[in-house]
Scaffold this motif. Structure first.
Motif, short mmCIF file in Angstrom:
data_model
loop_
_atom_site.label_atom_id
_atom_site.label_comp_id
_atom_site.label_asym_id
_atom_site.label_seq_id
_atom_site.Cartn_x
_atom_site.Cartn_y
_atom_site.Cartn_z
N MET A 21 -12.26 8.17 -5.52
CA MET A 21 -13.13 9.31 -5.83
C MET A 21 -12.77 9.94 -7.17
SD MET A 21 -15.40 9.35 -3.54
CE MET A 21 -16.19 10.76 -4.30
N THR A 22 -11.50 9.96 -7.50
CA THR A 22 -11.07 10.49 -8.80
C THR A 22 -11.64 9.64 -9.92
OG1 THR A 22 -9.07 11.43 -7.84
CG2 THR A 22 -9.07 11.08 -10.23
N ARG A 23 -11.59 8.34 -9.76
CA ARG A 23 -12.16 7.43 -10.77
C ARG A 23 -13.66 7.63 -10.90
NH1 ARG A 23 -9.25 1.77 -9.17
NH2 ARG A 23 -7.11 2.42 -9.61
N ILE A 40 0.84 -1.20 0.00
CA ILE A 40 0.00 0.00 0.00
C ILE A 40 0.88 1.25 0.00
CG2 ILE A 40 -1.71 1.35 1.30
CD1 ILE A 40 -2.85 -1.37 2.26
N TYR A 41 1.86 1.28 0.88
CA TYR A 41 2.72 2.46 0.98
C TYR A 41 3.60 2.66 -0.26
CZ TYR A 41 1.25 3.23 5.78
OH TYR A 41 0.51 3.50 6.91
N ARG A 42 3.75 1.64 -1.07
CA ARG A 42 4.49 1.79 -2.33
C ARG A 42 3.74 2.73 -3.27
NH1 ARG A 42 4.62 -3.49 -5.14
NH2 ARG A 42 5.48 -4.10 -3.15
N TRP A 43 2.39 2.72 -3.20
CA TRP A 43 1.59 3.51 -4.13
C TRP A 43 0.94 4.74 -3.49
CZ3 TRP A 43 -0.23 -1.91 -5.35
CH2 TRP A 43 0.49 -2.45 -6.42
N TRP A 44 0.67 4.69 -2.19
CA TRP A 44 -0.06 5.78 -1.54
C TRP A 44 0.58 6.11 -0.19
CZ3 TRP A 44 -2.78 1.31 -3.19
CH2 TRP A 44 -3.54 1.47 -4.35
N PRO A 45 0.55 7.39 0.20
CA PRO A 45 1.11 7.74 1.50
C PRO A 45 0.15 7.52 2.67
CG PRO A 45 0.44 9.72 0.32
CD PRO A 45 0.23 8.56 -0.61
N SER A 46 -1.15 7.32 2.38
CA SER A 46 -2.13 7.21 3.46
C SER A 46 -3.44 6.62 2.95
CB SER A 46 -2.42 8.61 4.04
OG SER A 46 -3.06 9.40 3.04
N LYS A 47 -4.33 6.32 3.89
CA LYS A 47 -5.64 5.82 3.49
C LYS A 47 -6.41 6.88 2.72
CE LYS A 47 -8.10 7.00 7.74
NZ LYS A 47 -8.77 6.49 8.93
N ALA A 48 -6.21 8.15 3.07
CA ALA A 48 -6.88 9.23 2.34
C ALA A 48 -6.49 9.19 0.87
CB ALA A 48 -6.53 10.59 2.93
N ALA A 49 -5.23 8.96 0.58
CA ALA A 49 -4.77 8.91 -0.81
C ALA A 49 -5.39 7.73 -1.55
CB ALA A 49 -3.25 8.83 -0.85
N VAL A 50 -5.54 6.59 -0.88
CA VAL A 50 -6.19 5.43 -1.51
C VAL A 50 -7.63 5.79 -1.87
CG1 VAL A 50 -6.92 3.03 -1.22
CG2 VAL A 50 -4.75 3.79 -0.22
N GLY A 70 -20.82 7.91 -1.31
CA GLY A 70 -21.11 9.05 -0.46
C GLY A 70 -20.45 8.92 0.91
N ALA A 71 -20.39 7.70 1.43
CA ALA A 71 -19.74 7.48 2.73
C ALA A 71 -18.24 7.78 2.63
CB ALA A 71 -19.96 6.05 3.20
N VAL A 72 -17.66 7.41 1.50
CA VAL A 72 -16.24 7.68 1.29
C VAL A 72 -16.01 9.19 1.20
CG1 VAL A 72 -14.30 7.37 -0.31
CG2 VAL A 72 -15.85 5.45 0.15
N TRP A 73 -16.83 9.87 0.40
CA TRP A 73 -16.68 11.32 0.22
C TRP A 73 -16.87 12.05 1.54
CZ3 TRP A 73 -14.05 14.36 -2.43
CH2 TRP A 73 -14.41 15.67 -2.71
N ARG A 74 -17.87 11.65 2.31
CA ARG A 74 -18.11 12.28 3.62
C ARG A 74 -16.88 12.11 4.51
NH1 ARG A 74 -22.76 10.14 4.92
NH2 ARG A 74 -24.01 11.98 4.52
N GLY A 75 -16.32 10.91 4.55
CA GLY A 75 -15.13 10.67 5.36
C GLY A 75 -13.96 11.54 4.93
N LEU A 76 -13.77 11.67 3.61
CA LEU A 76 -12.68 12.50 3.10
C LEU A 76 -12.90 13.98 3.41
CD1 LEU A 76 -12.03 10.70 -0.27
CD2 LEU A 76 -10.38 10.96 1.61
N LEU A 77 -14.15 14.44 3.31
CA LEU A 77 -14.44 15.84 3.63
C LEU A 77 -14.13 16.15 5.09
CD1 LEU A 77 -17.77 16.35 1.68
CD2 LEU A 77 -15.58 17.44 1.19
N ILE A 78 -14.50 15.24 5.96
CA ILE A 78 -14.22 15.42 7.39
C ILE A 78 -12.72 15.35 7.65
CG2 ILE A 78 -14.53 14.40 9.69
CD1 ILE A 78 -17.39 13.56 8.61
#
Length: 191
Positions: free
Chosen positions: A65-67, A50-60, A101-109
Motif C-alpha cells: 500500500m505504501t508503494r 518473510i519474518y526476516r523483513w516483516w513481523p506479520s502479513k499486515a506489514a507485508v 482495494g481488497a488489500v486496503w479493505r482488509g487492512l482497514l478491518i
C-alpha cells in the motif's frame, strides 16, 4: 570463470515475490484467510524469509500500500481546486475498485484489532490528509476556499462519502460518484 550469485539481487527478487504473493492471496481469498504460510508457499520462500523483513502479513501488505500510495495516488495542483479534488478523489475511487482495494479493505478491518495494521493504516492516512490539507490551504490562500473553514473537516466532508459508500454499503459506485459528491458540497466551501 563463473560468477557468484548476487545475494542482494536474490533477496530483492524474494522480497518482490513475497509482496506479490500476499497481494494476490488477499485478493483471491481475503485478508483473514491469507496466512504467512500461504504467502511463503506462493512466493516459493520459507516463512523465516518473510519474518526476516516483516513481523506479520499486515506489514507485508502495508508495504504494498505504501508503494501504491507513492506511485499512484497524489494530489495535483493545477490551480483549480475543484478539478484537482475530482482528479484525486476519482483516483482513490478507482483504487478502491481495483485489486488494491481488497488489500486496503482488509487492512482497514484488521486495524481494529491488529496494532501493526493500525499503525500502518494511520501512517498512510495521515500522509494523505497532510497532502490534501496542503492543497486545500493553497486554495484558501488563492481565495478558492473560504479562509475560515476547518481543513480537517473539509477532508472528512470530501472523503467521508467515498469511504462510507465503499466500506459500508458495498454497492458499486458510478464513475461520476465523486463529481456528484463534490457538486453537493462545493458551494458551501466557496468564499
Amino acid at each position: 570463470m563463473s560468477r557468484r550469485p548476487d545475494p542482494t539481487r536474490r533477496s530483492e527478487q524474494s522480497r518482490q515475490a513475497i509482496v506479490s504473493a500476499a497481494v494476490d492471496l488477499c485478493v483471491e481469498i481475503g485478508y483473514a484467510a491469507t496466512t504467512i504460510e500461504a504467502i511463503a508457499a506462493r512466493a516459493g520462500v520459507g516463512k523465516q524469509t518473510i519474518y526476516r523483513w516483516w513481523p506479520s502479513k499486515a506489514a507485508v501488505l502495508l508495504e504494498h500500500m505504501t508503494r501504491v500510495r507513492e506511485t499512484q495516488i497524489g494530489f495535483p495542483d493545477t490551480g483549480d481546486l475543484r478539478v484537482d479534488l475530482l482528479a484525486q478523489t476519482s483516483a482513490v475511487q478507482g483504487l478502491f475498485a481495483s485489486d488494491t482495494g481488497a488489500v486496503w479493505r482488509g487492512l482497514l478491518i484488521a486495524a481494529l484489532s491488529d496494532d501493526v495494521a493500525a499503525d500502518g493504516v494511520r501512517t498512510l492516512l495521515q500522509a494523505a490528509v497532510v497532502e490534501a490539507k496542503g492543497r486545500l490551504a493553497t486554495a484558501q490562500k488563492t481565495g478558492e476556499l473560504r479562509a475560515d473553514v476547518d481543513l480537517d473537516m473539509v477532508v472528512e466532508i470530501i472523503y467521508g462519502p467515498l469511504y462510507h459508500a465503499w466500506l459500508l454499503t458495498g454497492r458499486p459506485l458510478p464513475e461520476a460518484y465523486m463529481e456528484e459528491v463534490l457538486s453537493s458540497v462545493f458551494d458551501g466551501l466557496r468564499p
